[in-house]
Enzyme design. Structure first.
Site, short mmCIF file in Angstrom:
data_model
loop_
_atom_site.label_atom_id
_atom_site.label_comp_id
_atom_site.label_asym_id
_atom_site.label_seq_id
_atom_site.Cartn_x
_atom_site.Cartn_y
_atom_site.Cartn_z
N HIS A 128 0.75 -0.97 0.06
CA HIS A 128 0.06 0.03 -0.04
C HIS A 128 0.93 1.15 -0.08
O HIS A 128 2.19 1.11 0.37
CB HIS A 128 -0.76 -0.12 1.13
P1 TYD Z 1 -1.54 -2.64 7.67
O1 TYD Z 1 -1.22 -1.35 7.80
O2 TYD Z 1 -2.38 -3.06 6.26
O3 TYD Z 1 -0.48 -3.65 7.85
P2 TYD Z 1 0.87 -3.94 6.96
O4 TYD Z 1 1.20 -2.74 6.16
O5 TYD Z 1 1.99 -4.19 8.12
O6 TYD Z 1 0.60 -5.22 6.24
O7 TYD Z 1 -2.49 -3.22 8.79
C1 TYD Z 1 -2.82 -4.21 9.19
C2 TYD Z 1 -4.30 -4.36 9.86
O8 TYD Z 1 -3.91 -3.70 11.02
C3 TYD Z 1 -5.22 -3.48 9.29
O9 TYD Z 1 -6.58 -3.95 9.51
C4 TYD Z 1 -5.31 -1.95 9.95
C5 TYD Z 1 -4.91 -2.39 11.45
N1 TYD Z 1 -3.98 -1.74 12.06
C6 TYD Z 1 -4.61 -0.62 12.88
O10 TYD Z 1 -5.64 -0.79 13.36
N2 TYD Z 1 -3.78 0.30 13.33
C7 TYD Z 1 -2.34 0.58 13.04
O11 TYD Z 1 -1.75 1.35 13.50
C8 TYD Z 1 -1.92 -0.05 12.03
C9 TYD Z 1 -0.39 0.03 11.72
C10 TYD Z 1 -2.80 -1.15 11.46
#
Ligand code: TYD
Length: 142
Positions: free
Chosen positions: A57
């Site tokens: 992303h």
């Molecule tokens: P995401 O940022 O997509 O993870 P990565 O980039 O590490 O693969 O986040 C994964 C899930 O966690 C998504 O459902 C959102 C949640 N999340 C939060 O609720 N708060 C946060 O600060 C972060 C980083 C993620």
């Protein structure tokens, strides 16, 4: 217009100052001192299974420092034109990721910890999760 025209070359790997001690070392990050944004949120990835890939992303506004607190992993940065792969394998290095870049994290070593310092609170509206939307967003900035 939201965002910016940042490229992967606007990201850098910063050497963090270390205090060495026979009983273990310390690295200190302080707002207003050795980090270029105010830290509003800290999170870390752990227990990452072999072969997993994270990220996938971009963010409109969020700036981050990513640190391999333990072990190693790769960060692949993409601005829609250029791709850069950065290996993080030492807790004394922080990758500064500026806003507006697609990123993926992979090749995590067993037991590694990916520590993230973030300039904003969590906001799902700040994410671009679809790669085609990201390319459109970058094209709009040309
Ligand atoms: P995401 O940022 O997509 O993870 P990565 O980039 O590490 O693969 O986040 C994964 C899930 O966690 C998504 O459902 C959102 C949640 N999340 C939060 O609720 N708060 C946060 O600060 C972060 C980083 C993620």
């Amino acid at each position: 217009m939201r965002g910016n025209s940042n490229t992967v070359f606007d990201c850098s790997v910063i050497d963090l100052p270390q205090i060495f001690n026979d009983a273990g070392n310390i690295i200190i990050l302080e707002n207003g001192n050795n980090i270029p944004f105010d830290v509003k949120r800290v999170y870390y990835l752990y227990d990452i299974p072999g072969g997993a890939s994270r990220g996938g992303h971009a963010h409109y506004k969020l700036e981050q420092y990513i640190i391999a607190g333990c072990g190693s992993f790769e960060v692949i940065l993409n601005d829609g034109f250029n791709v850069r792969t950065i290996v993080l394998n030492n807790p004394n290095k922080a990758l500064h990721i500026v806003p507006g870049l697609w990123r993926e994290l992979d090749n995590f070593s067993s037991g590694c910890i990916s520590l993230v310092l973030a300039s904003e609170l969590y906001d799902e509206n700040d994410y671009i999760r679809n790669y085609e939307d990201f390319l459109e967003f970058k094209k709009e900035l040309l």
